[in-house]
Design an enzyme around this catalytic site. Structure first.
Site, mmCIF file in Angstrom:
data_model
loop_
_atom_site.group_PDB
_atom_site.id
_atom_site.type_symbol
_atom_site.label_atom_id
_atom_site.label_comp_id
_atom_site.label_asym_id
_atom_site.label_seq_id
_atom_site.Cartn_x
_atom_site.Cartn_y
_atom_site.Cartn_z
ATOM 1 N N TYR A 140 0.823 -1.221 0.000
ATOM 2 C CA TYR A 140 0.000 0.000 0.000
ATOM 3 C C TYR A 140 0.850 1.262 0.000
ATOM 4 O O TYR A 140 0.416 2.290 -0.539
ATOM 5 C CB TYR A 140 -1.029 -0.029 1.143
ATOM 6 C CG TYR A 140 -2.144 -0.993 0.812
ATOM 7 C CD1 TYR A 140 -3.114 -0.647 -0.120
ATOM 8 C CD2 TYR A 140 -2.181 -2.269 1.358
ATOM 9 C CE1 TYR A 140 -4.108 -1.538 -0.490
ATOM 10 C CE2 TYR A 140 -3.176 -3.171 1.005
ATOM 11 C CZ TYR A 140 -4.132 -2.798 0.082
ATOM 12 O OH TYR A 140 -5.117 -3.682 -0.295
ATOM 13 N N GLN B 114 -15.036 2.566 -5.937
ATOM 14 C CA GLN B 114 -14.286 1.449 -5.343
ATOM 15 C C GLN B 114 -12.814 1.825 -5.255
ATOM 16 O O GLN B 114 -12.008 1.066 -4.718
ATOM 17 C CB GLN B 114 -14.417 0.199 -6.227
ATOM 18 C CG GLN B 114 -15.841 -0.292 -6.380
ATOM 19 C CD GLN B 114 -15.949 -1.306 -7.525
ATOM 20 O OE1 GLN B 114 -15.781 -2.495 -7.306
ATOM 21 N NE2 GLN B 114 -16.209 -0.833 -8.715
ATOM 22 N N HIS C 196 -14.478 1.208 -0.665
ATOM 23 C CA HIS C 196 -13.354 0.313 -0.349
ATOM 24 C C HIS C 196 -12.247 1.028 0.424
ATOM 25 O O HIS C 196 -11.120 0.547 0.471
ATOM 26 C CB HIS C 196 -12.784 -0.301 -1.637
ATOM 27 C CG HIS C 196 -13.682 -1.340 -2.259
ATOM 28 N ND1 HIS C 196 -13.484 -1.849 -3.521
ATOM 29 C CD2 HIS C 196 -14.792 -1.964 -1.778
ATOM 30 C CE1 HIS C 196 -14.441 -2.739 -3.791
ATOM 31 N NE2 HIS C 196 -15.245 -2.815 -2.760
HETATM 32 P P1 OAD Z 1 -10.627 -4.158 -12.357
HETATM 33 O O1 OAD Z 1 -9.150 -4.081 -12.568
HETATM 34 O O2 OAD Z 1 -11.219 -5.454 -11.982
HETATM 35 O O3 OAD Z 1 -11.374 -3.684 -13.684
HETATM 36 C C1 OAD Z 1 -11.025 -2.527 -14.368
HETATM 37 C C2 OAD Z 1 -12.001 -2.332 -15.523
HETATM 38 O O4 OAD Z 1 -11.686 -1.101 -16.151
HETATM 39 C C3 OAD Z 1 -11.920 -3.423 -16.601
HETATM 40 O O5 OAD Z 1 -13.228 -3.851 -16.927
HETATM 41 C C4 OAD Z 1 -11.259 -2.714 -17.785
HETATM 42 O O6 OAD Z 1 -11.766 -3.164 -19.041
HETATM 43 C C5 OAD Z 1 -11.669 -1.276 -17.546
HETATM 44 N N1 OAD Z 1 -10.731 -0.297 -18.096
HETATM 45 C C6 OAD Z 1 -9.368 -0.355 -18.188
HETATM 46 N N2 OAD Z 1 -8.868 0.763 -18.732
HETATM 47 C C7 OAD Z 1 -9.942 1.577 -18.997
HETATM 48 C C8 OAD Z 1 -10.087 2.878 -19.578
HETATM 49 N N3 OAD Z 1 -9.037 3.589 -19.997
HETATM 50 N N4 OAD Z 1 -11.334 3.383 -19.689
HETATM 51 C C9 OAD Z 1 -12.427 2.673 -19.271
HETATM 52 N N5 OAD Z 1 -12.344 1.450 -18.722
HETATM 53 C C10 OAD Z 1 -11.121 0.902 -18.583
HETATM 54 O O7 OAD Z 1 -10.988 -2.990 -11.310
HETATM 55 P P2 OAD Z 1 -12.297 -2.808 -10.415
HETATM 56 O O8 OAD Z 1 -13.521 -3.303 -11.123
HETATM 57 O O9 OAD Z 1 -12.305 -1.408 -9.933
HETATM 58 O O10 OAD Z 1 -10.857 -4.048 -4.318
HETATM 59 O O11 OAD Z 1 -11.973 -3.757 -9.203
HETATM 60 C C11 OAD Z 1 -12.888 -3.829 -8.133
HETATM 61 C C12 OAD Z 1 -12.159 -4.107 -6.853
HETATM 62 O O12 OAD Z 1 -11.317 -5.267 -7.008
HETATM 63 C C13 OAD Z 1 -11.176 -3.032 -6.434
HETATM 64 O O13 OAD Z 1 -11.805 -1.971 -5.730
HETATM 65 C C14 OAD Z 1 -10.228 -3.759 -5.563
HETATM 66 C C15 OAD Z 1 -10.027 -4.997 -6.410
HETATM 67 O O14 OAD Z 1 -9.645 -6.130 -5.763
HETATM 68 C C16 OAD Z 1 -10.122 -4.293 -3.211
HETATM 69 O O15 OAD Z 1 -8.902 -4.259 -3.208
HETATM 70 C C17 OAD Z 1 -10.939 -4.621 -2.003
#
Ligand code: OAD
Length: 230
Positions: free
Chosen positions: A53, A88, A106
């Site tokens: 972190y 998140q 989160h």
């Molecule tokens: P993810 O890394 O799972 O997903 C990121 C999403 O953003 C994917 O669907 C990509 O296709 C999309 N993406 C990437 N670049 C992009 C761009 N330039 N424009 C638009 N979309 C883009 O991240 P989260 O869904 O946020 O939690 O993950 C959810 C949680 O999982 C996080 O808060 C974290 C993680 O584990 C904890 O640590 C508790």
């Protein structure tokens, strides 16, 4: 007036230079969740968790909001109805863009939390296991981040907002992590229009009435302009 509830994920900060979790080369390809993002990991090896972190905090300190964060701040400022922004993300890019009252479900890199007495205070740039809690003195300082197996913050208020929403938009989130991945279905069932704005279709894409694919810095300002009637 239309009430808009927005959920953002790592994809909105990607173009600012913050790593996402599940994209190719993302954080969870480099680190195992069970080593750095659970309460058990912190009990087993707090130094490793702090290093992880601290690196996130250092990265977040060097980046600036992009056009997508700025567009959402503009929406909050100009939309006549309520705009609730739930994220998140643990970075502070929505705030840096001028958004107010961001619900960090989160947690946040900017916060420190005492694992013993649950006191909270602003996190220093570099946190260490030996840091003492300013309230109870315990050397049990942890980042104020919600780890896997812990309850996200503000859920009661968030479910309520989703039930009152006229529009629910999910931006830059893969739909892998609950409860956030259930928001679209919840809001949709309560009558909201649902839209996802993402680089690629999310895991729960079928829960959305509409999907727009592209980079957040492009498609979010376009969507905001359309909502504001520009
Ligand atoms: P993810 O890394 O799972 O997903 C990121 C999403 O953003 C994917 O669907 C990509 O296709 C999309 N993406 C990437 N670049 C992009 C761009 N330039 N424009 C638009 N979309 C883009 O991240 P989260 O869904 O946020 O939690 O993950 C959810 C949680 O999982 C996080 O808060 C974290 C993680 O584990 C904890 O640590 C508790």
């Amino acid at each position: 007036m239309e009430k808009i509830v927005i959920l953002t994920g790592a994809g909105i900060s990607a173009e600012s230079g913050i790593s996402t979790f599940r994209d190719e080369g993302g954080l969870w390809a480099q680190h195992a969740i069970e080593d750095v993002a659970t309460p058990e990991a912190f009990r087993r090896d707090p130094d490793l968790v702090h290093r992880f972190y601290n690196a996130r905090r250092a990265q977040a300190a060097e980046v600036a909001p992009n056009a997508a964060h700025l567009a959402l701040a503009r929406l909050q400022e100009r939309h006549r109805g309520e705009v609730v922004l739930v994220t998140q993300n643990v970075d502070a890019l929505h705030e840096a863009a001028g958004s107010r009252a961001v619900l960090h479900m989160h947690g946040a890199l900017a916060g420190a939390l005492c694992a013993r007495c649950e006191a909270r205070w602003p996190a220093p740039m570099v946190m260490a296991t030996r840091d003492a809690c300013p309230i109870c003195g315990a050397a049990a300082t942890r980042p104020d981040i919600v780890w896997f197996g812990e309850m996200p913050y503000g859920m009661e208020a968030i479910w309520q907002h989703l039930e009152e929403a006229d529009v629910f938009a999910a931006i830059g989130t893969s739909g892998n992590v609950y409860p956030a991945a259930a928001f679209a279905q919840h809001a949709g069932r309560a009558g909201a229009q649902t839209i996802e704005l993402n680089l690629e279709a999310s895991q729960n894409t079928r829960d959305f009435a509409e999907t727009r694919l592209g980079r957040a810095s492009v498609i979010v300002p376009e969507w905001v302009d359309a909502v504001l009637g520009n």
